[in-house]
Design a protein around this motif. Structure first.
Motif: not given
Lengths: 387, 291
Positions: A153-164, A353-366
């Motif tokens: 899933c996405f992360t909280d910093p992204f969610q905070a930006i979306v909501l703000a 839930t849509g397209t997951f994109r992973f950057e090399p070395g990160s476990g968090d999808p965009i």
């Protein structure tokens, strides 16, 4: 008494042996560490349903093809009771004595963070479908990404930006209040991030109030919030606390709209909250109303099997299982290290839930987020937010 | 000004509910010198009794209150008979552990029957009044009124009736009292019945005020009420009530003047300070050592 014990022992001993016999060569075991009881049982139930649906469908099609032939996948499901300590011991048990190749879950950040530490130490891939707290996939000491921990899933910093952004641009709110559970990991992170991004976007936080897990009376904090007269109230808290907060706020005569995080997404919130939560907005991972074709099939299958539409935890768990299967297939063998290496190579995955994109070395999808509104007893899609 | 008045009403409502539960702890302690840790869960299960009752038979508020109080009283007596009476002369630690066990059994039974939080149907539709910026609902007045009425009735019962006198006598000397012809078992069962019934009343009021109930909600509220009973002087009925209102007031007014994160810190620091200066609580009396 002794005889009885002896009898019990003789009956159960072969069972124990059968339980820990040599791993079946034709099945691959995937562990699940989820919140079946405790404060958020709806989350665990959705997660379990979705995973069972996914692997049932996979096994019907013959299972997953590895180098030494097709394997069925069996699930080992364990309850973490939505408690950090139990989540840690369940992780230990699944990896050390259940011989799972990877672990799906936990969902809540409070459980996923300690579980991630253990999965990393024991070198077994863990994917949390729903934990949005950045700490889950990061090493606590050094702050670098963990090797074995991923999320779906996405992360909280992204969610905070979306909501703000949504609150200030779409709702035109200038003043926001925040009320959150200071003793729970995800709400704490979301509240702080929202405060920072909303202030940076030119808004004003007029009240920043807390409570602790288990509280049912919020009248004192809400009276403070009423004094501050905000345009919106941000409640980054789980679906089980929101209805009481909303009701007490309305009884105090507060009319500001409530804004929520993805922790709201269980339909239980509508059942428990009724008219008090109507009109509220929250950020979510997924909406059944803007589904792709794959998603539509998933929604139809899920609804046919369980008699209710999937919530976002269900959809995210389904995708997390898909990612594990993808990595298992690419790794080619029933082996934790091979699975980890293959998982780290995944760059893009199309899920329900849509397209997951992973950057090399990160476990968090965009991935993208949606904003939903609770309206007339249902979740209504409002807008999409791209990363 | 209206802001402080509003917070005062919040504090009284919270204190009233703590008081009803704290009384259950204090009465049992007063008579048996035993901390009934199952009480928080008895309170919790009573709100589920109320939910069940309303689902099958939508009775008016007063009837629901009485039926739930009776049902909870029966549960309280049953726990005493099955779990505590056989251990009455056992070491005190055994009784406390048994009480914890009973609480966990009740909690987990409820959890297995109802793993999800439940929405409580409204017992009546509250009317809200607004006096110069202070919001008061009829529900708040009802909670405060019912609590105060029950507490006054209990105080009268203990101080003015023969049964109340028997309770006080057992509290003073459990060994000698049977020699005077007082049926100790009956009086102790009655103590549990009354304590549980008050917990039951608290369950109904609590579920009306905070209408999302769950199997684990008894833990935190139970602890808070226990703390209230200790602040007031455990074993003292008036002390329990005083302690509960002190606790409610401190909780609410800490949030009023300080950031809300400090609430529990202030509350429990206060508990320590009170116990340092008044080791037996505000209204407690030192136990007389009998040789």
């Amino acid at each position: 008494m002794l005889k009885l014990l002896a009898l019990l022992a003789s009956v159960s001993f072969p069972l124990v042996l059968a339980g820990c016999g040599r791993p079946d060569a034709d099945t691959v075991k995937v562990g699940m560490n989820i919140e079946l009881t405790g404060d958020i049982p709806a989350v665990g139930a959705s997660s379990k349903n979705a995973a069972e649906l996914f692997f049932d469908q996979l096994n019907e099609k013959g299972g997953v093809t590895l180098a030494d032939g097709a394997k069925k996948v069996s699930l080992v499901i364990r309850d973490n009771a939505a408690k950090a300590d139990q989540s840690a011991s369940v992780t230990q048990q699944l990896i050390s004595s259940q011989d799972v190749v990877a672990m799906v879950g936990p969902n809540s950040s409070a459980c996923a963070i300690p579980a991630g530490e253990i999965a990393e130490t024991l070198k077994c891939v863990m994917i949390s479908p729903w934990s949005t707290n950045p700490k889950t996939t990061l090493d606590q000491a050094s702050g670098v990404p963990k090797r074995y921990v991923f999320r779906g899933c996405f992360t909280d910093p992204f969610q905070a930006i979306v909501l703000a952004k949504f609150v200030s641009n779409d709702l035109g709110a200038k003043k926001a209040a925040v009320l959150y559970d200071v003793s729970s990991e995800a709400p704490l992170g979301q509240a702080t991030l929202f405060r920072d991004t909303f202030t940076a976007a030119g808004g004003e936080i007029v009240a920043f109030e807390t409570f602790t897990t288990g509280d049912k009376d919020f009248s004192a904090q809400l009276t403070n919030i009423r004094e501050a007269n905000p345009d919106v109230i941000f409640l980054p808290t789980y679906y089980n606390d929101v209805p009481l907060i909303a009701q007490q706020a309305r009884r105090l005569g507060i009319t500001a709209k409530f804004i929520g995080s993805d922790a709201w997404s269980s339909p239980e919130i509508i059942k428990l909250g009724g008219a008090d939560v109507d009109g509220s907005y929250f950020c979510n991972h997924f909406s059944t109303q803007i589904a792709t074709d794959e998603a539509k099939k998933f929604i139809a299958d899920y609804t046919a099997k369980y008699g209710q539409a999937p919530d976002d935890v269900a959809a995210l768990t389904y995708d997390a299982c898909g990612l594990v299967t993808e990595a298992l297939k690419a790794g080619g063998k029933n082996d934790r290290e091979a699975l980890r290496e293959a998982f780290a190579q995944i760059r893009e995955y199309k899920g329900v839930t849509g397209t997951f994109r992973f950057e090399p070395g990160s476990g968090d999808p965009i991935k993208s987020a949606v904003v939903l509104q609770i309206k007339d007893g249902a979740f209504q899609w409002v807008t999409n937010a791209q990363p | 000004m209206d802001y402080f008045a509003q917070q005062a009403i919040n504090a009284i409502q919270l204190g009233s509910i703590y008081a009803l539960i704290a009384l259950g702890y204090s009465m049992v302690y007063g008579v048996l010198v035993m901390i009934n840790f199952a009480h928080g869960d008895v309170f919790m299960v009573s709100s589920f009794f109320c939910l069940l009752l309303l689902l099958f038979l939508p009775v008016p508020f007063v009837a629901a209150l009485i039926i739930v109080m009776l049902a909870t009283a029966i549960l309280g007596v049953a726990i005493e008979r099955l779990a505590y009476r056989p251990l009455r002369n056992a070491p005190r630690v055994s009784a406390i552990i048994t009480a914890l066990g009973c609480g966990l059994i009740i909690q987990n039974t409820t959890l297995s029957l109802s793993p999800y939080s439940q929405r409580m149907p409204e017992l009546f539709v509250p009317v809200t009044w607004n006096f110069a910026g202070v919001t008061v609902s009829s529900l708040q007045l009802l909670i405060i009124g019912v609590s105060v009425a029950l507490m006054v009735a209990l105080d009268f019962f203990i101080r003015r009736t023969r049964y109340g006198m028997a309770m006080r006598a057992i509290a003073q000397d459990r060994m000698t009292v049977p020699l005077m012809g007082i049926p100790v078992n009956t009086i102790i069962a009655m103590t549990f019945a009354i304590g549980a019934a008050l917990g039951g009343a608290a369950g109904v009021l609590y579920a009306s005020a905070y209408p999302v109930i769950s199997a684990t909600m008894g833990v935190l509220v139970g602890w808070k009420a226990f703390v209230a009973a200790v602040i007031g002087g455990i074993g003292s009925v008036r002390g329990a009530v005083l302690g509960a209102y002190v606790l409610g007031t401190v909780e609410v007014f800490t949030v009023t003047v300080l950031p809300s994160t400090y609430r529990d810190l202030v509350v429990y620091s206060l508990l320590l300070v009170i116990l340092v200066f008044k080791p037996y609580g505000l209204l407690g009396r030192p136990a007389v050592q009998k040789v």
